[in-house]
Write an enzyme that holds these catalytic residues in place. Structure first.
Site, short mmCIF file in Angstrom:
data_model
loop_
_atom_site.label_atom_id
_atom_site.label_comp_id
_atom_site.label_asym_id
_atom_site.label_seq_id
_atom_site.Cartn_x
_atom_site.Cartn_y
_atom_site.Cartn_z
N TYR A 106 0.84 -1.20 0.00
CA TYR A 106 0.00 0.00 0.00
C TYR A 106 0.87 1.25 0.00
O TYR A 106 2.01 1.23 0.47
CB TYR A 106 -0.95 0.00 1.21
CG TYR A 106 -0.29 0.11 2.56
CD1 TYR A 106 -0.17 1.34 3.20
CD2 TYR A 106 0.22 -1.03 3.20
CE1 TYR A 106 0.43 1.43 4.45
CE2 TYR A 106 0.82 -0.95 4.45
CZ TYR A 106 0.92 0.28 5.06
OH TYR A 106 1.53 0.37 6.29
N HIS A 148 6.77 3.51 16.90
CA HIS A 148 6.19 2.71 15.82
C HIS A 148 6.96 1.40 15.66
O HIS A 148 6.38 0.32 15.51
CB HIS A 148 6.24 3.53 14.53
CG HIS A 148 5.41 2.99 13.42
ND1 HIS A 148 5.93 2.19 12.43
CD2 HIS A 148 4.09 3.14 13.13
CE1 HIS A 148 4.98 1.88 11.58
NE2 HIS A 148 3.85 2.43 11.97
#
Length: 231
Positions: free
Chosen positions: A133, A156
């Site tokens: 993506y 993250h």
């Protein structure tokens, strides 16, 4: 795996192309042996042009508008464009395949962690499943202090520490299309990608994602099995 030379890898110019296609039902007919042989030969021949075919992927059913995706990479974009055009022009499969989406990205060193090397460039084997993506950061992201962005990216990364089997390929795409980044997750099992993506939602960096569609997800598949399954 041998110790990686991060300086050498980060100085490498490597372009990636992800191309997604759809096939109209009935276009291939029932006897597909020649189509399979031709496509397999074509993909093998790309090595002579310096183009690596990392994989073919079955995305049928996970999307209503697409059937398969091809991931290629090379040290120049012209080689990838040539493979894309030649596939569509010279192979029976390519001639009946309608383009759905295609994007190019280019490996550049990670901003804060130079050891963050895409799996494909680090010499890792392709995963059984993939999720590709694009994404675009918020307008504010690039204006934030370095330390703030570093903190969020570290958080993250920590959120993904329980998913070492899911291998990331995060590659810049600035000026190469409509996106800033292209990301391809590879994993031995599809549910691991699903679980990772869900966990990554609960991080501060998520607030700075402006766009992250479309998604193209599915298993890596052989040429023979792909063509046999096409409508």
């Amino acid at each position: 795996m041998a110790k990686l030379d991060f300086d050498a890898l980060n100085s490498t110019i490597r372009y990636l192309m992800f191309s997604v296609f759809a096939v109209a039902p009935g276009e291939l007919g029932e006897d597909r042996a020649d189509v399979i042989d031709e496509a397999a030969t074509f993909l093998k021949q790309q090595e002579d042009k310096g183009v690596v075919v990392r994989g073919l992927y079955d995305v049928a059913g996970l999307r209503a508008d697409a059937d398969f995706m091809i991931w290629t990479h090379a040290d120049n974009v012209e080689a990838l464009q040539s493979t894309y055009s030649d596939f569509r022009r010279t192979t029976a499969l390519g001639r009946i395949s309608d383009p759905v989406w295609s994007s190019v990205a280019l490996h550049r060193p990670a901003e804060f962690n130079k050891s963050h090397i895409p799996a494909f460039l680090a010499g890792e084997e392709p995963g059984n499943y993939i999720c590709v993506y694009p994404f675009v950061r918020s307008y504010e992201w690039y204006l934030l202090p370095d330390e703030e962005r570093r903190r969020m990216l570290s958080e993250h990364g920590m959120a993904a520490r329980g998913y070492k089997d899911v291998r990331a390929n995060t590659v810049p795409a600035f000026a190469l299309g409509d996106y800033e980044w292209i990301l391809a997750f590879e994993a031995p099992e599809l549910h691991r990608i699903v679980d990772l993506m869900r966990d990554l939602r609960a991080t501060d960096a998520r607030r700075h994602t402006r766009e992250e569609t479309p998604f193209f997800t599915g298993p890596r598949i052989s040429v023979e099995n792909l063509i046999a399954k096409l409508p």
